[in-house]
Design a protein around this motif. Structure first.
Motif, PDB file in Angstrom:
ATOM      1  N   LYS A   1      38.519  10.625  70.016  1.00 39.38           N
ATOM      2  CA  LYS A   1      39.922  10.564  70.447  1.00 39.38           C
ATOM      3  C   LYS A   1      39.958  10.338  71.951  1.00 39.38           C
ATOM      4  N   VAL A   2      40.589   9.242  72.381  1.00 40.51           N
ATOM      5  CA  VAL A   2      40.553   8.876  73.802  1.00 40.51           C
ATOM      6  C   VAL A   2      41.754   9.465  74.528  1.00 40.51           C
ATOM      7  N   LEU A   3      42.958   9.065  74.141  1.00 43.18           N
ATOM      8  CA  LEU A   3      44.190   9.532  74.794  1.00 43.18           C
ATOM      9  C   LEU A   3      45.349   9.414  73.818  1.00 43.18           C
ATOM     10  N   LYS A   4      46.388  10.215  74.083  1.00 41.71           N
ATOM     11  CA  LYS A   4      47.653  10.040  73.369  1.00 41.71           C
ATOM     12  C   LYS A   4      48.646   9.513  74.397  1.00 41.71           C
ATOM     13  N   ILE A   5      49.198   8.332  74.176  1.00 48.06           N
ATOM     14  CA  ILE A   5      50.174   7.763  75.114  1.00 48.06           C
ATOM     15  C   ILE A   5      51.460   7.476  74.335  1.00 48.06           C
ATOM     16  N   GLN A   6      52.581   8.010  74.802  1.00 58.76           N
ATOM     17  CA  GLN A   6      53.882   7.870  74.108  1.00 58.76           C
ATOM     18  C   GLN A   6      53.730   8.195  72.622  1.00 58.76           C
ATOM     19  N   ASN A   7      53.020   9.296  72.379  1.00 53.64           N
ATOM     20  CA  ASN A   7      52.796   9.797  71.016  1.00 53.64           C
ATOM     21  C   ASN A   7      52.026   8.825  70.111  1.00 53.64           C
ATOM     22  N   VAL A   8      51.233   7.935  70.711  1.00 47.49           N
ATOM     23  CA  VAL A   8      50.320   7.078  69.943  1.00 47.49           C
ATOM     24  C   VAL A   8      48.889   7.518  70.278  1.00 47.49           C
ATOM     25  N   GLN A   9      48.102   7.838  69.245  1.00 48.02           N
ATOM     26  CA  GLN A   9      46.716   8.296  69.457  1.00 48.02           C
ATOM     27  C   GLN A   9      45.767   7.093  69.466  1.00 48.02           C
ATOM     28  N   TYR A  10      44.985   6.959  70.550  1.00 46.62           N
ATOM     29  CA  TYR A  10      43.987   5.873  70.653  1.00 46.62           C
ATOM     30  C   TYR A  10      42.607   6.438  70.300  1.00 46.62           C
ATOM     31  N   ILE A  11      41.925   5.785  69.356  1.00 40.13           N
ATOM     32  CA  ILE A  11      40.648   6.304  68.835  1.00 40.13           C
ATOM     33  C   ILE A  11      39.548   5.258  68.983  1.00 40.13           C
ATOM     34  N   ASN A  12      38.441   5.681  69.594  1.00 39.22           N
ATOM     35  CA  ASN A  12      37.296   4.791  69.848  1.00 39.22           C
ATOM     36  C   ASN A  12      36.215   5.033  68.786  1.00 39.22           C
ATOM     37  N   ASP A  13      36.060   4.053  67.890  1.00 40.16           N
ATOM     38  CA  ASP A  13      35.013   4.130  66.862  1.00 40.16           C
ATOM     39  C   ASP A  13      34.117   2.902  66.979  1.00 40.16           C
ATOM     40  N   SER A  14      33.766   2.567  68.229  1.00 37.58           N
ATOM     41  CA  SER A  14      32.992   1.347  68.494  1.00 37.58           C
ATOM     42  C   SER A  14      31.636   1.361  67.791  1.00 37.58           C
ATOM     43  N   LYS A  15      31.142   2.566  67.503  1.00 37.18           N
ATOM     44  CA  LYS A  15      29.821   2.678  66.858  1.00 37.18           C
ATOM     45  C   LYS A  15      29.854   2.190  65.405  1.00 37.18           C
ATOM     46  N   ALA A  16      31.052   1.985  64.871  1.00 32.69           N
ATOM     47  CA  ALA A  16      31.173   1.467  63.496  1.00 32.69           C
ATOM     48  C   ALA A  16      30.819  -0.015  63.497  1.00 32.69           C
ATOM     49  N   THR A  17      29.530  -0.307  63.290  1.00 32.28           N
ATOM     50  CA  THR A  17      29.099  -1.711  63.344  1.00 32.28           C
ATOM     51  C   THR A  17      28.919  -2.304  61.950  1.00 32.28           C
ATOM     52  N   ASN A  18      29.323  -1.568  60.906  1.00 33.58           N
ATOM     53  CA  ASN A  18      29.277  -2.129  59.554  1.00 33.58           C
ATOM     54  C   ASN A  18      30.501  -1.667  58.763  1.00 33.58           C
ATOM     55  N   VAL A  19      30.706  -2.278  57.598  1.00 27.60           N
ATOM     56  CA  VAL A  19      31.904  -2.033  56.797  1.00 27.60           C
ATOM     57  C   VAL A  19      31.985  -0.578  56.340  1.00 27.60           C
ATOM     58  N   ASN A  20      30.859  -0.012  55.953  1.00 29.06           N
ATOM     59  CA  ASN A  20      30.861   1.350  55.433  1.00 29.06           C
ATOM     60  C   ASN A  20      31.316   2.356  56.492  1.00 29.06           C
ATOM     61  N   ALA A  21      30.874   2.166  57.740  1.00 31.84           N
ATOM     62  CA  ALA A  21      31.291   3.064  58.830  1.00 31.84           C
ATOM     63  C   ALA A  21      32.803   2.963  59.041  1.00 31.84           C
ATOM     64  N   THR A  22      33.316   1.742  58.974  1.00 34.83           N
ATOM     65  CA  THR A  22      34.758   1.539  59.144  1.00 34.83           C
ATOM     66  C   THR A  22      35.529   2.134  57.970  1.00 34.83           C
ATOM     67  N   PHE A  23      34.942   2.092  56.778  1.00 33.77           N
ATOM     68  CA  PHE A  23      35.558   2.722  55.605  1.00 33.77           C
ATOM     69  C   PHE A  23      35.831   4.204  55.903  1.00 33.77           C
ATOM     70  N   TYR A  24      34.812   4.906  56.443  1.00 29.21           N
ATOM     71  CA  TYR A  24      34.982   6.328  56.772  1.00 29.21           C
ATOM     72  C   TYR A  24      36.085   6.517  57.806  1.00 29.21           C
ATOM     73  N   ALA A  25      36.123   5.621  58.791  1.00 30.36           N
ATOM     74  CA  ALA A  25      37.118   5.746  59.855  1.00 30.36           C
ATOM     75  C   ALA A  25      38.535   5.591  59.292  1.00 30.36           C
ATOM     76  N   LEU A  26      38.750   4.524  58.509  1.00 33.38           N
ATOM     77  CA  LEU A  26      40.082   4.285  57.940  1.00 33.38           C
ATOM     78  C   LEU A  26      40.466   5.410  56.979  1.00 33.38           C
ATOM     79  N   ASP A  27      39.476   5.901  56.238  1.00 32.47           N
ATOM     80  CA  ASP A  27      39.710   6.978  55.277  1.00 32.47           C
ATOM     81  C   ASP A  27      40.206   8.246  55.976  1.00 32.47           C
ATOM     82  N   SER A  28      39.777   8.440  57.231  1.00 30.15           N
ATOM     83  CA  SER A  28      40.167   9.674  57.933  1.00 30.15           C
ATOM     84  C   SER A  28      41.494   9.527  58.699  1.00 30.15           C
ATOM     85  N   MET A  29      42.088   8.330  58.667  1.00 33.64           N
ATOM     86  CA  MET A  29      43.368   8.127  59.367  1.00 33.64           C
ATOM     87  C   MET A  29      44.524   8.741  58.571  1.00 33.64           C
ATOM     88  N   THR A  30      45.367   9.507  59.270  1.00 34.86           N
ATOM     89  CA  THR A  30      46.503  10.131  58.571  1.00 34.86           C
ATOM     90  C   THR A  30      47.840   9.514  59.003  1.00 34.86           C
TER      91      THR A  30
END
Length: 445
Positions: free
Chosen positions: A313-342
């Motif tokens: 979690k990088v910053l919340k600006i105007q109630n928008v949360q910015y999240i850095n998941d740059s380490k997700a270099t494949n589809v499966n890693a991104t699957f976990y990231a999207l799955d955890s978004m609420t």
């Protein structure tokens, strides 16, 4: 006569191996096809180790007794083919360094989660009072530490490339976090070859060793049903109740190892998301095997801070949360990231595609993603996959534009997620550079 050790690649693992090789009495030569960073050149010069960069002088390489190949160099490279033809042994840093230490090693591999699991395991064992180093694919090279530090044990993050180059190496405890298609460009686009590479981690293990693995992972359980390992098996699962291993019992994590039980509320684990619960199960299982006190394990799982560039979690600006998941270099890693978004998500994706299949992301994108920002030089595959699923799709070619565009598209309560599902080399030096640029751009909004 001194044995000649030639090292291909003058980065962290190459220079670490050179230092250890010199200490152990080898005639050492480092050769890099590209440029060697100034810092590493200085280290080599101070240690009076001969090196070259910007190309390989064949007669200086092909007269080796043994060659250590850095993990980034593919077997298909001309110089490697020539070494194989001459039947010169080509090994990885892990194989080389392990011969010069009596330390116990814990080897951790997997397509995703291995950095988090490695760091969390190190955190637990260090808190438990062990004199333990951390290396492999992370931090200071294993060989360098064997040469200069005196640890009793090491936690090593091991990529499939490092495992490709082992002959006799066996960790006392091996962990396979999960397996999903990745780096297939290095395995002739054959998933089975990549799976076999991961399982090399257990090939030399004995009956007194352990293999901790995800029992919910199809590729892992399938391989284990068809192949043998001598190691004692310690599974972990979110869906099954296990007699031995780690599992979920309602909202509690339970671990049974050596007829001792460990129970912890899942809410108390500091890392969020289902995949991180699995990482915690794996790390806690290692800690149990290494006889760390229950109280220490519990406390360490509560206060662990997580890994940079992984759902950070990088910053919340105007109630928008910015999240850095740059380490997700494949589809499966991104699957976990999207799955955890609420929250509704503006998703920044793209880069160098490693043979990605975006099919498994479709339901998550449909449910959670409101807009896609393509950040890559070639975005055709992403546009073809998701063009009809989201209302808004924008192409950009630099991080500042990506973040500014995301800010325009995001509304109060949304999240902006950088989770590229691709390698970074088209526009960035590496995933760390990509993550840092993202964080800088967010801070500059």
């Amino acid at each position: 006569m001194k044995k000649r050790l030639v090292i291909l690649g003058g980065g962290e693992s190459g220079v670490g191996t050179a230092i250890l090789g010199k200490k152990e009495g080898f005639d050492v030569f480092v050769s890099d096809f590209g440029p060697i960073k100034d810092y590493y050149k200085e280290v080599l010069a101070i240690n009076k180790i001969k090196f070259e960069d910007g190309g390989h002088t064949e007669d200086k390489v092909l007269n080796a007794d043994i060659v250590m190949k850095s993990p980034g160099i593919p077997d298909k490279a001309d110089i490697v083919k020539k070494l194989h033809k001459k039947k010169i042994e080509v090994i990885s840093e892990i194989e080389f360094a392990n011969k010069f230490t009596k330390a116990v090693t814990i080897g951790i591999t997997g397509s995703n989660g291995k950095t988090t699991t490695t760091m969390l395991t190190h955190h637990l064992l260090k808190a438990g009072g062990l004199n333990i180093g951390i290396g492999g694919n992370i931090g200071k090279s294993f060989a360098w530490q064997v040469a200069e530090d005196h640890y009793d044990s090491y936690v090593l993050e091991l990529s499939s490339f490092q495992l490709d180059g082992i002959v006799d190496y066996a960790p006392h405890i091996a962990v396979i976090t999960n397996i999903s298609p990745d780096h297939l460009d290095r395995y002739d686009y054959k998933y089975e070859k990549y799976i076999d590479a991961k399982f090399r981690i257990t090939m030399n293990q004995k009956k007194t060793d352990y293999l901790i693995y995800d029992a919910d992972d199809e590729a892992i359980t399938d391989w284990l049903s068809k192949n043998k390992t001598k190691a004692q098996l310690i599974p972990f699962s979110l869906t099954k109740t296990l007699k031995t291993g780690a599992y979920l019992n309602n909202d509690k994590m339970e671990i049974n190892i050596n007829e001792e039980e460990f129970i912890m509320e899942t809410d108390a684990v500091s890392l969020e998301g289902k995949h991180n619960l699995k990482n915690a199960m794996a790390a806690a299982s290692v800690a149990k095997l290494m006889q760390i006190r229950k109280e220490t394990i519990r406390e360490s799982l509560t206060n662990f801070q997580g890994v940079e560039h992984r759902l950070e979690k990088v910053l919340k600006i105007q109630n928008v949360q910015y999240i850095n998941d740059s380490k997700a270099t494949n589809v499966n890693a991104t699957f976990y990231a999207l799955d955890s978004m609420t929250a509704p998500t503006v998703w920044i994706v793209g880069g160098v595609d490693k043979g990605n299949d975006y099919e498994e992301l479709m339901p998550l994108v449909n449910e959670k993603v409101k807009a896609i920002i393509c950040l890559g030089l070639d975005n055709k595959k992403i546009i073809d996959a998701f063009g009809n699923i989201v209302d808004m799709m924008v192409e950009v070619d630099n991080m500042t534009d990506a973040v500014r565009t995301a800010q325009k598209l995001a509304e109060k309560g949304d999240s902006v997620l950088l989770s590229p599902a691709c390698a970074s080399f088209d526009l960035f030096e590496n995933y760390e550079d990509r993550g840092k640029q993202f964080k800088n751009a967010v801070h500059n909004l």
